[in-house]
Design an enzyme around this catalytic site. Structure first.
Site, PDB file in Angstrom:
ATOM      1  N   GLY A  54      -9.529  22.225  16.235  1.00  0.00           N
ATOM      2  CA  GLY A  54      -9.721  22.309  17.684  1.00  0.00           C
ATOM      3  C   GLY A  54     -10.716  21.303  18.223  1.00  0.00           C
ATOM      4  O   GLY A  54     -10.537  20.747  19.314  1.00  0.00           O
ATOM      5  N   THR A 113      -1.894  23.007  17.329  1.00  0.00           N
ATOM      6  CA  THR A 113      -2.653  23.787  16.350  1.00  0.00           C
ATOM      7  C   THR A 113      -3.397  22.817  15.436  1.00  0.00           C
ATOM      8  O   THR A 113      -2.979  21.677  15.283  1.00  0.00           O
ATOM      9  CB  THR A 113      -1.712  24.688  15.524  1.00  0.00           C
ATOM     10  OG1 THR A 113      -2.432  25.216  14.396  1.00  0.00           O
ATOM     11  CG2 THR A 113      -0.478  23.958  15.010  1.00  0.00           C
ATOM     12  N   GLY A 137     -12.280  27.297  21.086  1.00  0.00           N
ATOM     13  CA  GLY A 137     -11.534  26.153  20.555  1.00  0.00           C
ATOM     14  C   GLY A 137     -10.716  25.454  21.617  1.00  0.00           C
ATOM     15  O   GLY A 137     -10.932  25.611  22.822  1.00  0.00           O
ATOM     16  N   ARG A 141     -17.969  30.459  19.764  1.00  0.00           N
ATOM     17  CA  ARG A 141     -17.228  29.185  19.758  1.00  0.00           C
ATOM     18  C   ARG A 141     -15.872  29.360  20.460  1.00  0.00           C
ATOM     19  O   ARG A 141     -15.158  30.316  20.239  1.00  0.00           O
ATOM     20  CB  ARG A 141     -16.998  28.741  18.318  1.00  0.00           C
ATOM     21  CG  ARG A 141     -16.203  27.432  18.149  1.00  0.00           C
ATOM     22  CD  ARG A 141     -14.763  27.685  17.787  1.00  0.00           C
ATOM     23  NE  ARG A 141     -14.045  26.446  17.443  1.00  0.00           N
ATOM     24  CZ  ARG A 141     -12.728  26.382  17.276  1.00  0.00           C
ATOM     25  NH1 ARG A 141     -11.992  27.453  17.421  1.00  0.00           N
ATOM     26  NH2 ARG A 141     -12.159  25.247  16.976  1.00  0.00           N
ATOM     27  N   THR A 174      -3.208  29.828  14.074  1.00  0.00           N
ATOM     28  CA  THR A 174      -2.739  29.726  15.458  1.00  0.00           C
ATOM     29  C   THR A 174      -1.228  29.878  15.568  1.00  0.00           C
ATOM     30  O   THR A 174      -0.484  29.464  14.692  1.00  0.00           O
ATOM     31  CB  THR A 174      -3.185  28.397  16.099  1.00  0.00           C
ATOM     32  OG1 THR A 174      -4.607  28.390  16.163  1.00  0.00           O
ATOM     33  CG2 THR A 174      -2.657  28.184  17.496  1.00  0.00           C
TER      34      THR A 174
END
Ligand code: ASP
Length: 291
Positions: A213, A210, A189, A187, A159
């Site tokens: 998640g 970050t 996050g 998915r 991230t």
């Protein structure tokens, strides 16, 4: 007000071979954003340009270089938020947009909604002529090997994110990610969820987070950290306390960067490493990652 900016390239077990690339990538991103702020540009423009640099750099888990999902392709999430009007632009599960952060900004400006996902987000991007790339363009040898060998099942995150405060006293925060390794297809996050991966409010602070998640969502980490600036005595205390709460309530790992509305910078994490860069009070670039 003197502008401020900080970027991160993710928190996690960043591998030794990537340390230099993380540092130089974060420095490059901060230079671009700082040049914009220094010339009187807005915090939103600064974070967009800084994050685009990080998305285009394949060492980071965002844009090109995003981790692949279980089915072997990228699905990216991104979000921006402005601290003056609490305006939001978020995008979830996009596979073909070169710079998801720019799509998030277009959603903030041009959509009546806060978040678009998947095919609808792509359709919206196409009406704006945002650059599209073939799904394979996003895949690097490194990310393909991780996927193919199903190695590195340990918790490793990526991230990228940026928070800036401009001359006009406005905070903007943005985050962009390919998500976690081997995530299930579909998915989504924390990154595009308001208050989880990103938050900005001129009355408190701006944050980009970050890490894990699923855990970040549980404590609404970015909003939590912003709110803690109201009760804690410093940005350092607010950021550390938010990570302590995440750790004690979820036993998981994350990191975040913050700028409060007085221009104080902060960073906290409980992962082994986190790459970040910022401009210090003398206007010099600083970059750091744990050796
Ligand atoms: N927070 C991101 C996610 O769960 C991953 C990361 O920060 O590396 O999608």
């Amino acid at each position: 007000m003197r502008p401020k900016i900080i970027v991160h390239g993710g928190a996690g077990d960043i591998v030794d071979e990537h340390l230099n690339a993380h540092l130089s990538g974060c420095k490059e991103a901060i230079e671009i954003g700082w040049a914009i702020l220094d010339q009187g540009g807005t915090s939103l423009t600064a974070i967009e340009h800084s994050i685009r640099i990080l998305e285009d750099n394949p060492v980071f888990d965002a844009g090109r270089g995003s981790y692949l999902n279980q089915d072997g392709f990228v699905e990216m999430d991104a979000m921006v938020m402005k601290g003056d009007g609490l305006n939001i632009g978020a995008v979830a599960g996009v596979s073909q947009i070169r710079n998801p952060i720019s799509l998030a900004i277009q959603i903030l400006h041009d959509s009546k909604h806060n978040m678009l996902s998947g095919q609808g987000a792509l359709k919206f991007a196409q009406t704006l002529n945002l650059e599209e790339c073939e799904p394979n363009w996003f895949i690097t040898e490194y990310t393909h090997n991780i996927w193919k060998k199903e190695i590195n099942k340990s918790r490793k995150y990526g991230t990228v994110g940026c928070v800036a405060l401009d001359n006009y006293g406005n905070i903007a925060a943005g985050t962009s990610t390919g998500g976690t390794k081997h995530k299930e297809t579909g998915r989504i996050g924390d990154t595009p969820l308001v208050g989880c991966g990103t938050y900005a409010d001129n009355t408190t602070a701006g944050v980009s987070a970050t890490g894990d998640g699923e855990a970040i969502m549980k404590v609404v980490l970015s909003k939590l950290a912003c709110d803690l600036t109201l009760t804690e005595t410093s940005v350092e205390h607010a950021t550390n306390k938010s990570i302590q709460i995440l750790n004690s309530r979820t036993r998981s790992q994350a990191g975040l960067i913050m700028i409060d509305n007085k221009g104080n910078l902060g960073c906290a994490f409980n992962t082994p490493r986190m790459s970040r860069a910022w401009i210090d009070n003398q206007g010099k670039i600083k970059a750091f990652i744990e050796p």
